[in-house]
Motif scaffolding. Structure first.
Motif, PDB file in Angstrom:
ATOM      1  N   TYR A  11      36.833  47.505  58.751  1.00  0.00           N
ATOM      2  CA  TYR A  11      37.851  46.503  58.427  1.00  0.00           C
ATOM      3  C   TYR A  11      39.195  47.207  58.270  1.00  0.00           C
ATOM      4  CZ  TYR A  11      33.622  43.920  57.254  1.00  0.00           C
ATOM      5  OH  TYR A  11      32.387  43.343  57.296  1.00  0.00           O
ATOM      6  N   GLN A  12      40.264  46.431  58.358  1.00  0.00           N
ATOM      7  CA  GLN A  12      41.593  47.014  58.236  1.00  0.00           C
ATOM      8  C   GLN A  12      42.541  46.040  57.568  1.00  0.00           C
ATOM      9  OE1 GLN A  12      42.340  47.664  62.428  1.00  0.00           O
ATOM     10  NE2 GLN A  12      43.758  45.958  62.481  1.00  0.00           N
ATOM     11  N   ARG A  13      43.697  46.574  57.185  1.00  0.00           N
ATOM     12  CA  ARG A  13      44.755  45.718  56.647  1.00  0.00           C
ATOM     13  C   ARG A  13      45.270  44.836  57.773  1.00  0.00           C
ATOM     14  NH1 ARG A  13      49.552  48.668  53.454  1.00  0.00           N
ATOM     15  NH2 ARG A  13      48.142  50.378  52.994  1.00  0.00           N
ATOM     16  N   VAL A  14      45.346  43.542  57.535  1.00  0.00           N
ATOM     17  CA  VAL A  14      45.864  42.641  58.566  1.00  0.00           C
ATOM     18  C   VAL A  14      47.217  42.054  58.186  1.00  0.00           C
ATOM     19  CG1 VAL A  14      43.614  42.120  59.577  1.00  0.00           C
ATOM     20  CG2 VAL A  14      44.470  40.678  57.724  1.00  0.00           C
ATOM     21  N   TRP A  15      47.607  42.179  56.923  1.00  0.00           N
ATOM     22  CA  TRP A  15      48.964  41.828  56.507  1.00  0.00           C
ATOM     23  C   TRP A  15      49.260  42.463  55.151  1.00  0.00           C
ATOM     24  CZ3 TRP A  15      49.475  39.313  51.890  1.00  0.00           C
ATOM     25  CH2 TRP A  15      48.413  38.536  51.455  1.00  0.00           C
ATOM     26  N   THR A  16      50.556  42.626  54.881  1.00  0.00           N
ATOM     27  CA  THR A  16      51.020  43.251  53.652  1.00  0.00           C
ATOM     28  C   THR A  16      52.308  42.571  53.213  1.00  0.00           C
ATOM     29  OG1 THR A  16      50.174  45.398  54.384  1.00  0.00           O
ATOM     30  CG2 THR A  16      51.802  45.433  52.623  1.00  0.00           C
ATOM     31  N   ASP A  17      52.436  42.302  51.899  1.00  0.00           N
ATOM     32  CA  ASP A  17      53.740  41.934  51.356  1.00  0.00           C
ATOM     33  C   ASP A  17      53.901  42.642  50.007  1.00  0.00           C
ATOM     34  OD1 ASP A  17      52.671  40.279  49.269  1.00  0.00           O
ATOM     35  OD2 ASP A  17      52.847  38.488  50.486  1.00  0.00           O
ATOM     36  N   ASP A  18      54.936  42.325  49.269  1.00  0.00           N
ATOM     37  CA  ASP A  18      55.224  43.057  48.034  1.00  0.00           C
ATOM     38  C   ASP A  18      54.165  42.885  46.951  1.00  0.00           C
ATOM     39  OD1 ASP A  18      57.564  43.986  49.160  1.00  0.00           O
ATOM     40  OD2 ASP A  18      58.835  42.475  48.177  1.00  0.00           O
ATOM     41  N   ASP A  19      53.448  41.764  46.960  1.00  0.00           N
ATOM     42  CA  ASP A  19      52.523  41.452  45.878  1.00  0.00           C
ATOM     43  C   ASP A  19      51.075  41.277  46.319  1.00  0.00           C
ATOM     44  OD1 ASP A  19      54.629  41.378  43.988  1.00  0.00           O
ATOM     45  OD2 ASP A  19      55.105  39.325  44.568  1.00  0.00           O
ATOM     46  N   ALA A  20      50.786  41.497  47.590  1.00  0.00           N
ATOM     47  CA  ALA A  20      49.421  41.261  48.070  1.00  0.00           C
ATOM     48  C   ALA A  20      49.163  42.008  49.371  1.00  0.00           C
ATOM     49  CB  ALA A  20      49.185  39.763  48.269  1.00  0.00           C
ATOM     50  N   ILE A  21      47.877  42.242  49.626  1.00  0.00           N
ATOM     51  CA  ILE A  21      47.415  42.900  50.850  1.00  0.00           C
ATOM     52  C   ILE A  21      46.214  42.109  51.352  1.00  0.00           C
ATOM     53  CG2 ILE A  21      46.475  45.037  51.849  1.00  0.00           C
ATOM     54  CD1 ILE A  21      49.177  45.572  50.638  1.00  0.00           C
ATOM     55  N   GLY A  22      46.172  41.828  52.660  1.00  0.00           N
ATOM     56  CA  GLY A  22      45.030  41.131  53.242  1.00  0.00           C
ATOM     57  C   GLY A  22      44.260  42.039  54.185  1.00  0.00           C
ATOM     58  N   TYR A  23      42.930  41.960  54.124  1.00  0.00           N
ATOM     59  CA  TYR A  23      42.044  42.765  54.964  1.00  0.00           C
ATOM     60  C   TYR A  23      41.146  41.861  55.798  1.00  0.00           C
ATOM     61  CZ  TYR A  23      43.240  46.710  51.945  1.00  0.00           C
ATOM     62  OH  TYR A  23      43.908  47.691  51.262  1.00  0.00           O
ATOM     63  N   GLY A  24      40.804  42.360  56.976  1.00  0.00           N
ATOM     64  CA  GLY A  24      39.888  41.639  57.853  1.00  0.00           C
ATOM     65  C   GLY A  24      39.556  42.492  59.061  1.00  0.00           C
ATOM     66  N   LEU A  25      39.116  41.822  60.106  1.00  0.00           N
ATOM     67  CA  LEU A  25      38.821  42.500  61.362  1.00  0.00           C
ATOM     68  C   LEU A  25      40.073  42.577  62.215  1.00  0.00           C
ATOM     69  CD1 LEU A  25      35.398  40.806  62.120  1.00  0.00           C
ATOM     70  CD2 LEU A  25      35.788  43.155  61.336  1.00  0.00           C
ATOM     71  N   ASP A  68      42.960  37.412  57.326  1.00  0.00           N
ATOM     72  CA  ASP A  68      42.363  38.084  56.182  1.00  0.00           C
ATOM     73  C   ASP A  68      41.116  37.335  55.715  1.00  0.00           C
ATOM     74  OD1 ASP A  68      44.140  36.002  55.121  1.00  0.00           O
ATOM     75  OD2 ASP A  68      43.706  36.847  53.158  1.00  0.00           O
ATOM     76  N   LEU A  69      40.126  38.117  55.322  1.00  0.00           N
ATOM     77  CA  LEU A  69      38.906  37.602  54.717  1.00  0.00           C
ATOM     78  C   LEU A  69      38.834  38.014  53.259  1.00  0.00           C
ATOM     79  CD1 LEU A  69      36.493  38.538  57.631  1.00  0.00           C
ATOM     80  CD2 LEU A  69      37.504  36.298  57.149  1.00  0.00           C
ATOM     81  N   PHE A  70      39.581  39.052  52.921  1.00  0.00           N
ATOM     82  CA  PHE A  70      39.605  39.614  51.574  1.00  0.00           C
ATOM     83  C   PHE A  70      41.040  39.991  51.248  1.00  0.00           C
ATOM     84  CE2 PHE A  70      39.303  43.542  48.938  1.00  0.00           C
ATOM     85  CZ  PHE A  70      38.792  42.955  47.791  1.00  0.00           C
ATOM     86  N   CYS A  71      41.474  39.665  50.040  1.00  0.00           N
ATOM     87  CA  CYS A  71      42.867  39.887  49.662  1.00  0.00           C
ATOM     88  C   CYS A  71      42.942  40.530  48.281  1.00  0.00           C
ATOM     89  CB  CYS A  71      43.587  38.540  49.651  1.00  0.00           C
ATOM     90  SG  CYS A  71      45.338  38.621  49.273  1.00  0.00           S
ATOM     91  N   LEU A  72      43.893  41.432  48.115  1.00  0.00           N
ATOM     92  CA  LEU A  72      44.234  42.000  46.818  1.00  0.00           C
ATOM     93  C   LEU A  72      45.541  41.363  46.380  1.00  0.00           C
ATOM     94  CD1 LEU A  72      43.720  45.789  47.632  1.00  0.00           C
ATOM     95  CD2 LEU A  72      42.091  44.243  46.507  1.00  0.00           C
ATOM     96  N   LYS A  73      45.594  40.886  45.130  1.00  0.00           N
ATOM     97  CA  LYS A  73      46.814  40.266  44.617  1.00  0.00           C
ATOM     98  C   LYS A  73      47.222  40.959  43.326  1.00  0.00           C
ATOM     99  CE  LYS A  73      46.210  35.850  46.808  1.00  0.00           C
ATOM    100  NZ  LYS A  73      46.350  34.413  46.694  1.00  0.00           N
ATOM    101  N   LEU A  74      48.458  41.422  43.279  1.00  0.00           N
ATOM    102  CA  LEU A  74      48.979  42.097  42.105  1.00  0.00           C
ATOM    103  C   LEU A  74      49.052  41.115  40.938  1.00  0.00           C
ATOM    104  CD1 LEU A  74      50.206  44.601  40.784  1.00  0.00           C
ATOM    105  CD2 LEU A  74      52.438  43.847  41.655  1.00  0.00           C
ATOM    106  N   ARG A  75      48.383  41.466  39.843  1.00  0.00           N
ATOM    107  CA  ARG A  75      48.393  40.643  38.638  1.00  0.00           C
ATOM    108  C   ARG A  75      48.743  41.449  37.393  1.00  0.00           C
ATOM    109  NH1 ARG A  75      49.177  37.412  41.894  1.00  0.00           N
ATOM    110  NH2 ARG A  75      47.857  35.651  42.451  1.00  0.00           N
ATOM    111  N   GLY A  76      49.023  42.745  37.571  1.00  0.00           N
ATOM    112  CA  GLY A  76      49.438  43.595  36.460  1.00  0.00           C
ATOM    113  C   GLY A  76      48.446  43.547  35.312  1.00  0.00           C
TER     114      GLY A  76
END
Length: 128
Positions: free
Chosen positions: A28-42, A47-55
């Motif tokens: 899998y790889q990063r499929v998009w990026t912004d200042d507060d989140a990263i999306g991963y997928g094929l 994106d199928l999986f996302c990281l969201k900054l919540r501090g």
């Protein structure tokens, strides 16, 4: 059934470093990026999986929750586990057959730097 899943994280740089490494081991790889989140997928997909900054508000779900990522091979499961430990993950079950789940269920379990329980699994039933 599921469209995507998101994890809240305390430190996006730390989480991104971890997930770039472990998800790459599974294809899998990063499929998009912004200042507060990263999306991963094929590659070439959404994106199928996302990281969201919540501090400080980031909290992993409680006991009983884990996320299993499909692996393309048992070797990828082994690599996922090794890479996770190198990038701040905690061992929660070394790579191996889990006969309770099937005679070809090969998995490894780790806890990510934010406390999320994750798994990599390969079996003949996986479609990845």
């Amino acid at each position: 059934m599921l469209h995507h899943l998101s994890f809240g994280v305390a430190d996006l740089v730390r989480a991104t470093t971890f997930y770039d490494a472990v998800l790459s081991a599974l294809g899998y790889q990063r499929v998009w990026t912004d200042d507060d989140a990263i999306g991963y997928g094929l590659s070439g997909g959404g994106d199928l999986f996302c990281l969201k900054l919540r501090g400080a508000n980031a909290k992993a779900p409680g006991d009983g929750f884990h996320l299993a990522f499909a692996a393309p091979s048992p070797a990828a499961v082994v690599q996922f586990h090794a890479v996770a430990l190198l990038h701040g993950g905690i061992d929660n079950g070394s790579p191996g057959l889990r006969l309770d789940y099937g005679d070809d269920y090969f998995a490894a379990f780790v806890i990510d730097p934010d406390g999320h329980h994750i798994e990599a699994v390969w079996s003949n039933r996986c479609t990845c």
